[in-house]
Design a protein around this motif. Sequence first.
Motif, short mmCIF file in Angstrom:
data_model
loop_
_atom_site.label_atom_id
_atom_site.label_comp_id
_atom_site.label_asym_id
_atom_site.label_seq_id
_atom_site.Cartn_x
_atom_site.Cartn_y
_atom_site.Cartn_z
N SER A 106 3.36 -4.15 -26.60
CA SER A 106 3.39 -5.40 -27.35
C SER A 106 4.38 -6.33 -26.66
CB SER A 106 3.78 -5.15 -28.81
OG SER A 106 3.72 -6.34 -29.56
N HIS A 107 4.62 -7.50 -27.28
CA HIS A 107 5.54 -8.47 -26.68
C HIS A 107 6.08 -9.38 -27.77
CE1 HIS A 107 7.08 -11.60 -23.98
NE2 HIS A 107 6.98 -10.71 -23.01
N PRO A 108 7.36 -9.78 -27.67
CA PRO A 108 7.91 -10.70 -28.67
C PRO A 108 7.16 -12.02 -28.77
CG PRO A 108 9.66 -9.73 -27.35
CD PRO A 108 8.37 -9.34 -26.70
N ASP A 109 6.54 -12.47 -27.70
CA ASP A 109 5.78 -13.72 -27.76
C ASP A 109 4.55 -13.58 -28.66
OD1 ASP A 109 7.63 -14.71 -26.04
OD2 ASP A 109 6.25 -15.09 -24.36
N THR A 110 4.08 -12.36 -28.85
CA THR A 110 2.92 -12.11 -29.72
C THR A 110 3.33 -11.93 -31.17
OG1 THR A 110 1.67 -11.08 -27.91
CG2 THR A 110 0.99 -10.53 -30.16
N THR A 111 4.40 -11.18 -31.40
CA THR A 111 4.78 -10.80 -32.77
C THR A 111 6.02 -11.51 -33.30
OG1 THR A 111 6.17 -8.99 -31.99
CG2 THR A 111 3.83 -8.50 -32.38
N GLY A 112 6.84 -12.05 -32.40
CA GLY A 112 8.11 -12.63 -32.82
C GLY A 112 9.23 -11.62 -32.96
N VAL A 124 3.82 0.81 -18.58
CA VAL A 124 3.53 0.42 -17.19
C VAL A 124 2.46 -0.67 -17.22
CG1 VAL A 124 2.57 1.21 -15.00
CG2 VAL A 124 4.12 2.70 -16.30
N GLY A 125 2.73 -1.77 -16.54
CA GLY A 125 1.75 -2.84 -16.43
C GLY A 125 2.12 -4.06 -17.25
N GLU A 126 1.16 -4.98 -17.35
CA GLU A 126 1.35 -6.21 -18.09
C GLU A 126 0.64 -6.14 -19.44
OE1 GLU A 126 1.91 -9.65 -14.73
OE2 GLU A 126 -0.16 -9.09 -15.25
N VAL A 127 1.25 -6.72 -20.46
CA VAL A 127 0.64 -6.78 -21.78
C VAL A 127 0.13 -8.20 -22.03
CG1 VAL A 127 2.03 -4.91 -22.70
CG2 VAL A 127 2.87 -7.26 -22.86
N PHE A 128 -0.85 -8.31 -22.92
CA PHE A 128 -1.40 -9.62 -23.26
C PHE A 128 -0.45 -10.35 -24.20
CE2 PHE A 128 -5.16 -6.97 -22.38
CZ PHE A 128 -5.74 -7.73 -21.37
N THR A 129 -0.29 -11.66 -23.98
CA THR A 129 0.51 -12.51 -24.86
C THR A 129 -0.25 -13.81 -25.07
OG1 THR A 129 1.74 -13.85 -23.24
CG2 THR A 129 2.56 -11.60 -23.65
N PRO A 130 0.18 -14.66 -26.00
CA PRO A 130 -0.52 -15.92 -26.23
C PRO A 130 -0.56 -16.83 -25.02
CG PRO A 130 0.86 -15.40 -28.11
CD PRO A 130 1.21 -14.40 -27.03
N THR A 131 0.34 -16.64 -24.07
CA THR A 131 0.36 -17.48 -22.87
C THR A 131 -0.13 -16.76 -21.62
OG1 THR A 131 2.70 -16.92 -22.50
CG2 THR A 131 2.23 -18.93 -23.75
N GLY A 132 -0.72 -15.59 -21.81
CA GLY A 132 -1.24 -14.83 -20.68
C GLY A 132 -0.50 -13.53 -20.47
N ILE A 223 -8.96 10.67 -36.80
CA ILE A 223 -7.98 10.29 -35.78
C ILE A 223 -8.64 10.34 -34.41
CG2 ILE A 223 -7.11 12.67 -35.55
CD1 ILE A 223 -4.32 11.42 -34.99
N ARG A 224 -8.28 9.39 -33.56
CA ARG A 224 -8.77 9.35 -32.18
C ARG A 224 -7.67 9.80 -31.24
NH1 ARG A 224 -11.42 4.54 -28.38
NH2 ARG A 224 -13.27 5.74 -27.87
N LEU A 225 -8.02 10.65 -30.27
CA LEU A 225 -7.06 11.22 -29.34
C LEU A 225 -7.58 11.14 -27.91
CD1 LEU A 225 -6.31 14.47 -31.40
CD2 LEU A 225 -4.86 12.43 -31.28
N SER A 226 -6.64 11.03 -26.96
CA SER A 226 -7.01 10.97 -25.54
C SER A 226 -6.19 11.99 -24.76
CB SER A 226 -6.77 9.56 -24.97
OG SER A 226 -5.44 9.11 -25.23
N PRO A 227 -6.53 13.28 -24.89
CA PRO A 227 -5.72 14.34 -24.26
C PRO A 227 -5.64 14.16 -22.75
CG PRO A 227 -7.84 15.18 -25.05
CD PRO A 227 -7.69 13.82 -25.62
N GLY A 228 -4.41 14.14 -22.26
CA GLY A 228 -4.20 13.99 -20.82
C GLY A 228 -4.37 12.58 -20.31
N GLY A 229 -4.66 11.62 -21.18
CA GLY A 229 -4.86 10.24 -20.75
C GLY A 229 -3.57 9.63 -20.22
N THR A 230 -3.71 8.64 -19.35
CA THR A 230 -2.54 8.02 -18.71
C THR A 230 -2.48 6.51 -18.97
OG1 THR A 230 -3.79 7.80 -16.63
CG2 THR A 230 -2.43 9.77 -16.90
N PHE A 231 -3.11 6.05 -20.06
CA PHE A 231 -3.11 4.63 -20.38
C PHE A 231 -1.69 4.11 -20.58
CE2 PHE A 231 -7.02 6.54 -21.98
CZ PHE A 231 -7.99 5.75 -21.38
N TRP A 232 -1.41 2.92 -20.02
CA TRP A 232 -0.11 2.27 -20.14
C TRP A 232 1.02 3.15 -19.61
CZ3 TRP A 232 -0.64 -2.67 -20.83
CH2 TRP A 232 -1.69 -3.18 -21.58
N GLY A 233 0.66 4.07 -18.71
CA GLY A 233 1.70 4.86 -18.04
C GLY A 233 2.17 6.09 -18.77
#
Length: 357
Positions: A106-112, A124-132, A223-233
């Motif tokens: 998440s990001h403070p620009d999204t939630t405050g 790991v990586g970039e998160v979406f915000t209202p300005t990109g 519940i949804r699970l992703s065993p061994g997944g590497t999303f967002w690092g």
Amino acid sequence: MTTLFTSYRLGGLTLPNRVVMAPMTRVRAAAGGLATPSMAAYYAQRATAGLIVSEGVQPSVIGQSNPGTPGLHTDEQVAAWRPVTAAVHANGGRIFAQIMHGGRVSHPDTTGVRPVGPSAVPAVGEVFTPTGPQPAPTPRALDTTEVPEHARSYALAARRAVDAGFDGVELHGANGYLISQFLSSNANLRTDRYGGPVAHRIRFAVEAVSATVEAVGAARTGIRLSPGGTFWGVEESDVRELYTALLTELARLDVAYVHLEATADEETLVALRRAWPGTLVMNPVLPMGPKQTGRDDADRWLGMGADLISFGRAFIANPDLVERLRGSLPIAPVDEATYYQGGDAGYLTYSAHQYAA
């Protein structure tokens, strides 16, 4: 013989087929995290699915991951969802809300507010915000006394979901979001009862599910699970041990289903199927990977012990996906540029299969 089009009893619901519409973020909510008439039309168009699982819905302001996503933490949001669930039911469908706490994604620009996580380790990586897109910020590590509040946030949102007319909820425990962060061995560096050994790393997930079961009942909780997944690092050590332990605890709670993603090798996934005595929803291909789930994948996993099969991207461009699968009709391609752009283009503009005169 069991096929994709055989009915299935899930909790208190009778599903007319075993096709599940997987949760997919579409960022079409109005200001304030409100569902819209377009969202009602979108889900109602796809009501022939045995079960629809909604896009990720934030259980709190701090739980919001992306801008433009809907919530279930205010009375106004509940009221906005009611026409959506009513439209699905009017078309003969069934719909669960996916409750998604983004945690560090998440990001403070999204939630405050500054994001939180099990430890002060950024995604790991970039998160979406209202300005990109922006680099993922370092989250604030939750104090031990704060963790139960965030586990309960899933249950509070589940109560609101049922009030809004949803048939149940799916906790998003996959893809690098908050539950997944607690399961992780590199996003979770805690030394208290929520971190370290497997028994501690599964604790947050179990507490979130337990609270939800208490709030709305086991038959309405998945519940949804992703065993061994590497999303967002995220990384997970001892994947098979970790998820076998988690499934053992979930079995004691008798939840409606576990929704597994194909993020581990097949041998591990089959072992987890054997370890889970309840209903298994299987997403047979890697989410957002190069391949979309097809009929062959579905049939293969039904033969390997899955009860229900979830389809994601194929549902975007094919509101009549069940009929296309049943009739071996062509699957229309999706315009990826419209995934998150907002508006009705690429959202409500896909049509059912047109038969030749």
